[in-house]
Scaffold this motif. Structure first.
Motif, PDB file in Angstrom:
ATOM      1  N   UNK A 274       0.831  -1.207   0.000  1.00  0.00           N
ATOM      2  CA  UNK A 274       0.000   0.000   0.000  1.00  0.00           C
ATOM      3  C   UNK A 274       0.867   1.260   0.000  1.00  0.00           C
ATOM      4  N   UNK A 275       2.059   1.161   0.582  1.00  0.00           N
ATOM      5  CA  UNK A 275       2.945   2.312   0.611  1.00  0.00           C
ATOM      6  C   UNK A 275       3.368   2.756  -0.770  1.00  0.00           C
ATOM      7  N   UNK A 276       3.486   1.816  -1.712  1.00  0.00           N
ATOM      8  CA  UNK A 276       3.880   2.189  -3.071  1.00  0.00           C
ATOM      9  C   UNK A 276       2.800   3.018  -3.757  1.00  0.00           C
ATOM     10  N   UNK A 277       1.523   2.755  -3.439  1.00  0.00           N
ATOM     11  CA  UNK A 277       0.445   3.576  -3.985  1.00  0.00           C
ATOM     12  C   UNK A 277       0.494   4.989  -3.414  1.00  0.00           C
ATOM     13  N   UNK A 278       0.809   5.084  -2.142  1.00  0.00           N
ATOM     14  CA  UNK A 278       0.916   6.412  -1.523  1.00  0.00           C
ATOM     15  C   UNK A 278       2.078   7.184  -2.138  1.00  0.00           C
ATOM     16  N   UNK A 279       3.190   6.496  -2.387  1.00  0.00           N
ATOM     17  CA  UNK A 279       4.318   7.153  -3.036  1.00  0.00           C
ATOM     18  C   UNK A 279       3.932   7.666  -4.414  1.00  0.00           C
ATOM     19  N   UNK A 280       3.178   6.843  -5.155  1.00  0.00           N
ATOM     20  CA  UNK A 280       2.754   7.266  -6.494  1.00  0.00           C
ATOM     21  C   UNK A 280       1.811   8.464  -6.404  1.00  0.00           C
ATOM     22  N   UNK A 281       0.900   8.443  -5.449  1.00  0.00           N
ATOM     23  CA  UNK A 281      -0.016   9.570  -5.274  1.00  0.00           C
ATOM     24  C   UNK A 281       0.738  10.845  -4.914  1.00  0.00           C
ATOM     25  N   UNK A 282       1.827  10.683  -4.172  1.00  0.00           N
ATOM     26  CA  UNK A 282       2.624  11.849  -3.796  1.00  0.00           C
ATOM     27  C   UNK A 282       3.304  12.523  -4.968  1.00  0.00           C
ATOM     28  N   UNK A 283       3.443  11.798  -6.096  1.00  0.00           N
ATOM     29  CA  UNK A 283       4.073  12.369  -7.285  1.00  0.00           C
ATOM     30  C   UNK A 283       3.092  13.113  -8.187  1.00  0.00           C
ATOM     31  N   UNK A 284       1.801  13.075  -7.866  1.00  0.00           N
ATOM     32  CA  UNK A 284       0.799  13.699  -8.732  1.00  0.00           C
ATOM     33  C   UNK A 284       1.025  15.192  -8.977  1.00  0.00           C
ATOM     34  N   UNK A 285       1.460  15.981  -7.967  1.00  0.00           N
ATOM     35  CA  UNK A 285       1.703  17.403  -8.255  1.00  0.00           C
ATOM     36  C   UNK A 285       2.743  17.646  -9.343  1.00  0.00           C
ATOM     37  N   UNK A 286       3.615  16.653  -9.613  1.00  0.00           N
ATOM     38  CA  UNK A 286       4.592  16.808 -10.685  1.00  0.00           C
ATOM     39  C   UNK A 286       3.975  16.563 -12.057  1.00  0.00           C
ATOM     40  N   UNK A 287       2.900  15.768 -12.085  1.00  0.00           N
ATOM     41  CA  UNK A 287       2.255  15.444 -13.354  1.00  0.00           C
ATOM     42  C   UNK A 287       1.384  16.601 -13.828  1.00  0.00           C
ATOM     43  N   UNK A 288       0.739  17.280 -12.899  1.00  0.00           N
ATOM     44  CA  UNK A 288      -0.153  18.387 -13.240  1.00  0.00           C
ATOM     45  C   UNK A 288       0.688  19.618 -13.585  1.00  0.00           C
ATOM     46  N   UNK A 289       0.409  20.304 -14.702  1.00  0.00           N
ATOM     47  CA  UNK A 289       1.144  21.541 -15.030  1.00  0.00           C
ATOM     48  C   UNK A 289       1.087  22.544 -13.878  1.00  0.00           C
ATOM     49  N   UNK A 290       2.187  23.257 -13.670  1.00  0.00           N
ATOM     50  CA  UNK A 290       2.284  24.176 -12.544  1.00  0.00           C
ATOM     51  C   UNK A 290       1.208  25.247 -12.549  1.00  0.00           C
ATOM     52  N   UNK A 291       0.870  25.764 -13.745  1.00  0.00           N
ATOM     53  CA  UNK A 291      -0.159  26.803 -13.832  1.00  0.00           C
ATOM     54  C   UNK A 291      -1.522  26.264 -13.401  1.00  0.00           C
ATOM     55  N   UNK A 292      -1.851  25.060 -13.882  1.00  0.00           N
ATOM     56  CA  UNK A 292      -3.133  24.447 -13.529  1.00  0.00           C
ATOM     57  C   UNK A 292      -3.181  24.158 -12.030  1.00  0.00           C
ATOM     58  N   UNK A 293      -2.080  23.641 -11.490  1.00  0.00           N
ATOM     59  CA  UNK A 293      -2.027  23.325 -10.062  1.00  0.00           C
ATOM     60  C   UNK A 293      -2.205  24.575  -9.215  1.00  0.00           C
ATOM     61  N   UNK A 294      -1.545  25.658  -9.610  1.00  0.00           N
ATOM     62  CA  UNK A 294      -1.638  26.905  -8.841  1.00  0.00           C
ATOM     63  C   UNK A 294      -3.046  27.479  -8.881  1.00  0.00           C
TER      64      UNK A 294
END
Length: 264
Positions: free
Chosen positions: A95-115
């Motif tokens: 389950x920890x590997x899924x949490x690690x993957x979820x933690x990388x989501x802000x890198x996938x979303x463009x910075x402008x959209x995230x902001x």
């Protein structure tokens, strides 16, 4: 063992490539007029330094605001990432590997959209145009990098020394402090350094979420770069780089002071 001739060449080339732009930046801070194709400026001035030190944007307040925001971001990101990394590696298993993957989501979303998305949420929470709102967005931006650094290091360090210490009667905190923390200190310093520079250099998110009320050095420097005022942009860039390097030196010294004696 004597170094090979090509290594000296690589070292000299690297130093040259670093010093050349730094030297040009330093010259631009004193430039009054530098027409093309002159190799050196035609006139020199102290206007830029006077603007930096005595202008409308107080350098002291900008440095205080920028460094404080970046340090708090670095501290919060590192603490959250360290706790998450230990939970994922030590306790959660698959389950920890899924949490690690979820933690990388802000890198996938463009910075402008995230902001923009964060700004809409913060508006509803009444945290827009506040220091806390900017801090939360900076932490969200830096957290994936901190997690990536500390998760891999936590997996390599493991918990064997902690378990051995606890078998000998040490408390959980004492076992962690003397068993795992020394091995994690390089990653903690790397995480804080990465989070610090990410927060310190944020412009768009600070402008949108802070609404111009949260002043940082990057927020003042970028408009001068975009407007083409090279001398003023250069002097702010020198202040930006110098202050960041000073904080890095302090962080590295602090990492050595807090490393337990006798740790591996």
């Amino acid at each position: 063992m004597a170094s090979k001739p090509w290594t000296k060449g690589v070292l000299i080339t690297t130093v040259f490539l670093i010093l050349l732009p730094v030297s040009l930046l330093a010259i631009w801070t004193f430039t009054g007029r530098w027409p093309w194709p002159g190799l050196l400026p035609k006139t020199y001035t102290l206007r830029t330094w006077q603007e930096l030190l005595f202008g409308t944007a107080s350098l002291g307040k900008l440095l205080q605001s920028s460094i404080l925001l970046a340090l708090v971001t670095a501290g919060v990101s590192t603490v959250v990432a360290l706790m998450t990394a230990r939970a994922c590696v030590v306790y959660l298993g698959a389950a920890g590997r899924w949490i690690q993957w979820m933690g990388m989501l802000p890198l996938i979303i463009p910075g402008t959209v995230l902001t923009i998305g964060c700004h809409l949420v913060l508006l509803q929470l009444r945290l827009s145009d506040t220091w806390l709102g900017v801090l939360l967005v900076h932490v969200l931006t830096a957290l994936p990098y901190s997690m990536a650094i500390l998760t891999d290091l936590t997996a390599r360090v493991g918990t064997k020394l902690e378990e051995q210490a606890q078998l000998l009667g040490a408390s959980g905190f004492t076992a962690f402090y003397h068993g795992s923390l020394p091995g994690l200190m390089p990653g903690i310093f790397a995480s804080m350094s990465m989070a610090f520079i990410l927060s310190y250099s944020q412009y768009f998110s600070t402008l949108i979420v802070g609404g111009g009320r949260v002043q940082t050095l990057a927020l003042v420097m970028v408009p001068y770069i975009q407007s083409g005022d090279r001398p003023l942009a250069s002097v702010y860039a020198v202040a930006f780089t110098g202050s960041a390097l000073l904080v890095f030196a302090i962080l590295e010294g602090a990492a050595g002071l807090f490393r337990p004696k006798g740790g591996r």
